[in-house]
Design a protein around this motif. Structure first.
Motif, PDB file in Angstrom:
ATOM      1  N   GLU A  62       0.857  -1.198   0.000  1.00  0.00           N
ATOM      2  CA  GLU A  62       0.000   0.000   0.000  1.00  0.00           C
ATOM      3  C   GLU A  62       0.888   1.241   0.000  1.00  0.00           C
ATOM      4  O   GLU A  62       2.038   1.196   0.454  1.00  0.00           O
ATOM      5  N   GLN A  63       0.368   2.315  -0.509  1.00  0.00           N
ATOM      6  CA  GLN A  63       1.089   3.581  -0.513  1.00  0.00           C
ATOM      7  C   GLN A  63       0.478   4.499   0.541  1.00  0.00           C
ATOM      8  O   GLN A  63      -0.727   4.700   0.569  1.00  0.00           O
ATOM      9  N   VAL A  64       1.335   5.049   1.405  1.00  0.00           N
ATOM     10  CA  VAL A  64       0.887   5.994   2.412  1.00  0.00           C
ATOM     11  C   VAL A  64       1.337   7.383   1.959  1.00  0.00           C
ATOM     12  O   VAL A  64       2.418   7.543   1.392  1.00  0.00           O
ATOM     13  N   THR A  65       0.468   8.368   2.154  1.00  0.00           N
ATOM     14  CA  THR A  65       0.792   9.756   1.816  1.00  0.00           C
ATOM     15  C   THR A  65       0.822  10.564   3.094  1.00  0.00           C
ATOM     16  O   THR A  65      -0.117  10.521   3.890  1.00  0.00           O
ATOM     17  N   LEU A  66       1.926  11.285   3.294  1.00  0.00           N
ATOM     18  CA  LEU A  66       2.099  12.166   4.445  1.00  0.00           C
ATOM     19  C   LEU A  66       2.106  13.594   3.925  1.00  0.00           C
ATOM     20  O   LEU A  66       2.905  13.926   3.039  1.00  0.00           O
ATOM     21  N   THR A  67       1.234  14.430   4.468  1.00  0.00           N
ATOM     22  CA  THR A  67       1.104  15.808   4.022  1.00  0.00           C
ATOM     23  C   THR A  67       1.215  16.736   5.211  1.00  0.00           C
ATOM     24  O   THR A  67       0.478  16.580   6.190  1.00  0.00           O
ATOM     25  N   GLU A  68       2.118  17.698   5.138  1.00  0.00           N
ATOM     26  CA  GLU A  68       2.254  18.680   6.217  1.00  0.00           C
ATOM     27  C   GLU A  68       0.993  19.536   6.258  1.00  0.00           C
ATOM     28  O   GLU A  68       0.524  20.033   5.239  1.00  0.00           O
ATOM     29  N   MET A  69       0.442  19.674   7.453  1.00  0.00           N
ATOM     30  CA  MET A  69      -0.744  20.509   7.620  1.00  0.00           C
ATOM     31  C   MET A  69      -0.322  21.965   7.535  1.00  0.00           C
ATOM     32  O   MET A  69       0.744  22.339   8.011  1.00  0.00           O
ATOM     33  N   LEU A  70      -1.159  22.780   6.948  1.00  0.00           N
ATOM     34  CA  LEU A  70      -0.797  24.173   6.783  1.00  0.00           C
ATOM     35  C   LEU A  70      -1.748  25.076   7.547  1.00  0.00           C
ATOM     36  O   LEU A  70      -2.833  24.682   7.960  1.00  0.00           O
ATOM     37  N   GLU A  71      -1.301  26.309   7.699  1.00  0.00           N
ATOM     38  CA  GLU A  71      -2.083  27.304   8.399  1.00  0.00           C
ATOM     39  C   GLU A  71      -1.775  28.638   7.745  1.00  0.00           C
ATOM     40  O   GLU A  71      -0.621  29.060   7.698  1.00  0.00           O
ATOM     41  N   VAL A 111      -2.023  11.939   7.560  1.00  0.00           N
ATOM     42  CA  VAL A 111      -1.615  10.621   7.065  1.00  0.00           C
ATOM     43  C   VAL A 111      -2.822   9.977   6.389  1.00  0.00           C
ATOM     44  O   VAL A 111      -3.905   9.908   6.983  1.00  0.00           O
ATOM     45  N   SER A 112      -2.609   9.504   5.160  1.00  0.00           N
ATOM     46  CA  SER A 112      -3.692   8.815   4.454  1.00  0.00           C
ATOM     47  C   SER A 112      -3.117   7.702   3.592  1.00  0.00           C
ATOM     48  O   SER A 112      -1.931   7.714   3.251  1.00  0.00           O
ATOM     49  N   THR A 113      -3.948   6.734   3.272  1.00  0.00           N
ATOM     50  CA  THR A 113      -3.602   5.654   2.353  1.00  0.00           C
ATOM     51  C   THR A 113      -4.649   5.647   1.250  1.00  0.00           C
ATOM     52  O   THR A 113      -5.693   6.282   1.373  1.00  0.00           O
ATOM     53  N   ALA A 114      -4.374   4.916   0.187  1.00  0.00           N
ATOM     54  CA  ALA A 114      -5.349   4.840  -0.903  1.00  0.00           C
ATOM     55  C   ALA A 114      -6.680   4.287  -0.390  1.00  0.00           C
ATOM     56  O   ALA A 114      -7.754   4.804  -0.716  1.00  0.00           O
ATOM     57  N   SER A 115      -6.623   3.259   0.459  1.00  0.00           N
ATOM     58  CA  SER A 115      -7.870   2.673   0.968  1.00  0.00           C
ATOM     59  C   SER A 115      -8.564   3.611   1.955  1.00  0.00           C
ATOM     60  O   SER A 115      -9.790   3.643   2.013  1.00  0.00           O
ATOM     61  N   SER A 116      -7.812   4.393   2.729  1.00  0.00           N
ATOM     62  CA  SER A 116      -8.472   5.319   3.654  1.00  0.00           C
ATOM     63  C   SER A 116      -9.132   6.462   2.894  1.00  0.00           C
ATOM     64  O   SER A 116     -10.189   6.957   3.295  1.00  0.00           O
ATOM     65  N   VAL A 117      -8.531   6.869   1.778  1.00  0.00           N
ATOM     66  CA  VAL A 117      -9.137   7.916   0.960  1.00  0.00           C
ATOM     67  C   VAL A 117     -10.458   7.415   0.381  1.00  0.00           C
ATOM     68  O   VAL A 117     -11.445   8.147   0.335  1.00  0.00           O
ATOM     69  N   GLU A 118     -10.499   6.139  -0.049  1.00  0.00           N
ATOM     70  CA  GLU A 118     -11.741   5.552  -0.547  1.00  0.00           C
ATOM     71  C   GLU A 118     -12.832   5.571   0.526  1.00  0.00           C
ATOM     72  O   GLU A 118     -14.006   5.726   0.216  1.00  0.00           O
ATOM     73  N   GLU A 119     -12.427   5.403   1.782  1.00  0.00           N
ATOM     74  CA  GLU A 119     -13.366   5.414   2.910  1.00  0.00           C
ATOM     75  C   GLU A 119     -13.646   6.841   3.412  1.00  0.00           C
ATOM     76  O   GLU A 119     -14.466   7.039   4.292  1.00  0.00           O
ATOM     77  N   GLU A 121     -11.384   8.801   4.988  1.00  0.00           N
ATOM     78  CA  GLU A 121     -10.772   8.936   6.301  1.00  0.00           C
ATOM     79  C   GLU A 121      -9.294   9.281   6.179  1.00  0.00           C
ATOM     80  O   GLU A 121      -8.654   8.962   5.191  1.00  0.00           O
ATOM     81  N   ALA A 122      -8.786   9.920   7.225  1.00  0.00           N
ATOM     82  CA  ALA A 122      -7.365  10.236   7.342  1.00  0.00           C
ATOM     83  C   ALA A 122      -7.081  10.454   8.821  1.00  0.00           C
ATOM     84  O   ALA A 122      -8.010  10.543   9.627  1.00  0.00           O
ATOM     85  N   VAL A 123      -5.809  10.523   9.178  1.00  0.00           N
ATOM     86  CA  VAL A 123      -5.405  10.764  10.561  1.00  0.00           C
ATOM     87  C   VAL A 123      -4.458  11.955  10.567  1.00  0.00           C
ATOM     88  O   VAL A 123      -3.593  12.067   9.705  1.00  0.00           O
ATOM     89  N   VAL A 124      -4.626  12.836  11.552  1.00  0.00           N
ATOM     90  CA  VAL A 124      -3.706  13.953  11.736  1.00  0.00           C
ATOM     91  C   VAL A 124      -2.853  13.677  12.965  1.00  0.00           C
ATOM     92  O   VAL A 124      -3.384  13.441  14.048  1.00  0.00           O
ATOM     93  N   LEU A 125      -1.542  13.676  12.783  1.00  0.00           N
ATOM     94  CA  LEU A 125      -0.603  13.540  13.893  1.00  0.00           C
ATOM     95  C   LEU A 125      -0.092  14.940  14.212  1.00  0.00           C
ATOM     96  O   LEU A 125       0.416  15.628  13.331  1.00  0.00           O
ATOM     97  N   GLN A 126      -0.255  15.352  15.452  1.00  0.00           N
ATOM     98  CA  GLN A 126       0.082  16.725  15.831  1.00  0.00           C
ATOM     99  C   GLN A 126       1.023  16.739  17.020  1.00  0.00           C
ATOM    100  O   GLN A 126       0.891  15.945  17.939  1.00  0.00           O
ATOM    101  N   ASP A 127       1.947  17.674  17.001  1.00  0.00           N
ATOM    102  CA  ASP A 127       2.838  17.875  18.134  1.00  0.00           C
ATOM    103  C   ASP A 127       2.798  19.347  18.502  1.00  0.00           C
ATOM    104  O   ASP A 127       2.770  20.210  17.639  1.00  0.00           O
ATOM    105  N   GLY A 128       2.812  19.619  19.794  1.00  0.00           N
ATOM    106  CA  GLY A 128       2.772  21.001  20.265  1.00  0.00           C
ATOM    107  C   GLY A 128       1.434  21.303  20.895  1.00  0.00           C
ATOM    108  O   GLY A 128       0.466  20.559  20.746  1.00  0.00           O
ATOM    109  N   ASP A 129       1.380  22.388  21.599  1.00  0.00           N
ATOM    110  CA  ASP A 129       0.159  22.822  22.267  1.00  0.00           C
ATOM    111  C   ASP A 129      -0.369  24.047  21.539  1.00  0.00           C
ATOM    112  O   ASP A 129       0.307  25.077  21.482  1.00  0.00           O
ATOM    113  N   PRO A 130      -1.567  23.980  20.984  1.00  0.00           N
ATOM    114  CA  PRO A 130      -2.070  25.117  20.217  1.00  0.00           C
ATOM    115  C   PRO A 130      -2.255  26.379  21.055  1.00  0.00           C
ATOM    116  O   PRO A 130      -2.408  27.452  20.516  1.00  0.00           O
ATOM    117  N   THR A 131      -2.212  26.281  22.371  1.00  0.00           N
ATOM    118  CA  THR A 131      -2.344  27.471  23.196  1.00  0.00           C
ATOM    119  C   THR A 131      -1.000  28.137  23.439  1.00  0.00           C
ATOM    120  O   THR A 131      -0.943  29.281  23.851  1.00  0.00           O
TER     121      THR A 131
END
Length: 175
Positions: A62-71, A111-119, A121-131
């Motif tokens: 499977e292919q996993v795609t990692l995309t940096e979240m932007l703001e 983080v997403s995979t081809a099968s998760s995109v079909e569903e 769904e995706a997961v966001v991995l975050q580090d840091g405190d938004p406050t």
């Protein structure tokens, strides 16, 4: 479409709950993709780096795609990092990717995979405190102090010149 948001502290707590084997550590799961752990290390002069340990438990690669979240604070554009990685079933893979701490005080990767995109769904991995406010680089502080010193000196010089000029005009009127 559903996106799971995993905060740094809760994901690390989940990663510490291990089962019988080291591969049983699960910080997050997206279908057949098991994320065992992830860590973010802030870069001194540039972007920081996420290191993610994962295993694909599906039957076929499977292919996993990692995309940096932007703001973005307003309209415009910005550069982000992304990468795709081929995962082999049952093989633990470590992926490292650049990501910057944004003005909100967090760094995050989608983080997403081809099968998760079909569903949807995706997961966001975050580090840091938004406050938290992001740290200010030392060079920026020195530049701000220097600039404010120069502007303060220039302002004081202009005030002294104006007073001297006004004083000279008053003396000319009297004479």
């Amino acid at each position: 479409m559903s996106i799971s948001l995993v905060a740094g502290a809760s994901a690390q707590a989940a990663a510490n709950q291990t089962a019988d084997s080291p591969d049983a550590e699960i910080a997050e799961q997206l279908g057949d993709l098991v994320i065992h752990s992830y860590e973010y290390v802030d870069g001194d002069e540039g972007p920081g780096r996420f290191t993610i340990n994962m295993t694909w438990e599906g039957r076929a690669p499977e292919q996993v795609t990692l995309t940096e979240m932007l703001e973005l604070d307003s309209g415009g554009s910005t550069q982000i990092s992304f990468q795709q990685q081929r995962l082999t079933p049952g093989e633990r893979t470590e992926v490292t990717m650049n990501a910057e701490v944004r003005s909100g005080g967090t760094a995050a990767i989608l983080v997403s995979t081809a099968s998760s995109v079909e569903e949807g769904e995706a997961v966001v991995l975050q580090d840091g405190d938004p406050t938290e406010r992001p740290s200010i680089k030392f060079r920026s502080v020195i530049m701000a102090i220097g600039l404010s010193s120069v502007l303060t000196g220039a302002g004081a010089f202009i005030v002294v010149l104006r007073r001297k000029h006004t004083e000279n005009r008053t003396k000319e009127r009297i004479a």
